[in-house]
Write an enzyme that holds these catalytic residues in place. Structure first.
Site: not given
Length: 257
Positions: A101, A200
């Site tokens: 990310c 994630h």
């Protein structure tokens, strides 16, 4: 950085990059997973938690970096640029990296927040990202050439575009997930052995094949080969971990966004 070629040394030096500021979605789980699996394969994982201002390790075999809020990216930006030449050299030399990310974005060309602030990247990956008002969030299944199907949880507002400069998309979106930008069905990016992704979860506990790709590549880079020396007990533990990972994969891949 000098490559070690002695096969009687079983250490793998693993850098956890900015865990203080870039770890808001449980990405430390990736470090824990690699540490455990490397040990079960007979290696000695040595974890270096590198935060802003810390001394850089003398040996680096694998880099793991997590996600963070925009303010976290701003906090680490200057320090990241101070280490940019080192990181670019490690990448070009084949050291594996998994960047989640926020660090995926900063390893690109730039990240522009939805307020218009532009944070320059360190140009390891040929991507750029522009923040949007709408968040892209939910479970995501993707198909990778290297590791097959991967499941994770995306949570980002940045739209990322992959350029054609040796950087390739890491995966194709397999379900209704958004991925890099919601329009071209790509997710993440790869150049050399550097993987950037929005996954994630943390992602590695549910996807042991990706963990093993990173461990194997790190060992091959340092020692020339990947030679597991798992005991019978360690093999049993690996089997149990893989079964749990498969169960978690199955649940996450069918859970609605």
């Amino acid at each position: 950085m000098t490559r070690t070629t002695q096969t009687n040394t079983r250490v793998l030096d693993i850098v956890s990059l900015y865990p203080k500021d870039m770890n808001i979605y449980g990405d430390t789980g990736n470090v824990k997973t690699v540490e455990l699996r490397a040990r079960l394969y007979g290696y000695e994982p040595r974890i270096h938690a590198y935060n802003v201002g810390d001394a850089w390790p003398e040996q680096v075999d694998l880099v793991l970096g997590g996600g963070g809020q925009d303010k976290g990216q701003a906090v680490i930006s200057d320090d990241l640029f101070a280490r940019a030449d080192t990181l670019r050299q490690l990448a070009a030399d084949g050291v594996p990296m998994l960047l989640i990310c926020g660090l995926y974005q900063l390893f690109g060309e730039y990240f522009e927040t939805h307020e218009g602030q532009r944070l320059p990247g360190i140009h390891v990956l040929g991507v750029h990202t522009v923040g949007q008002d709408t968040r892209m969030i939910g479970n995501l299944v993707e198909k990778t050439e290297q590791c097959g199907a991967i499941v994770g949880y995306e949570n980002h507002s940045g739209q990322t575009i992959v350029h054609d400069d040796g950087t390739q998309p890491w995966a194709r979106v397999e379900n209704e997930g958004t991925g890099n930008n919601g329009s071209d069905f790509t997710e993440g990016a790869r150049k050399y052995n550097v993987i950037g992704t929005y996954m994630h979860g943390s992602v590695l506990p549910k996807n042991p094949q990706l963990s093993d790709f990173l461990i194997r590549t790190a060992a091959e880079h340092r020692y020339g080969t990947f030679e597991p020396t798992s005991t019978a007990e360690q093999k049993v533990q690996l089997d149990k971990l893989n079964a749990l990972a498969q169960a978690a994969f199955d649940v996450a891949s069918t859970r609605p966004r």
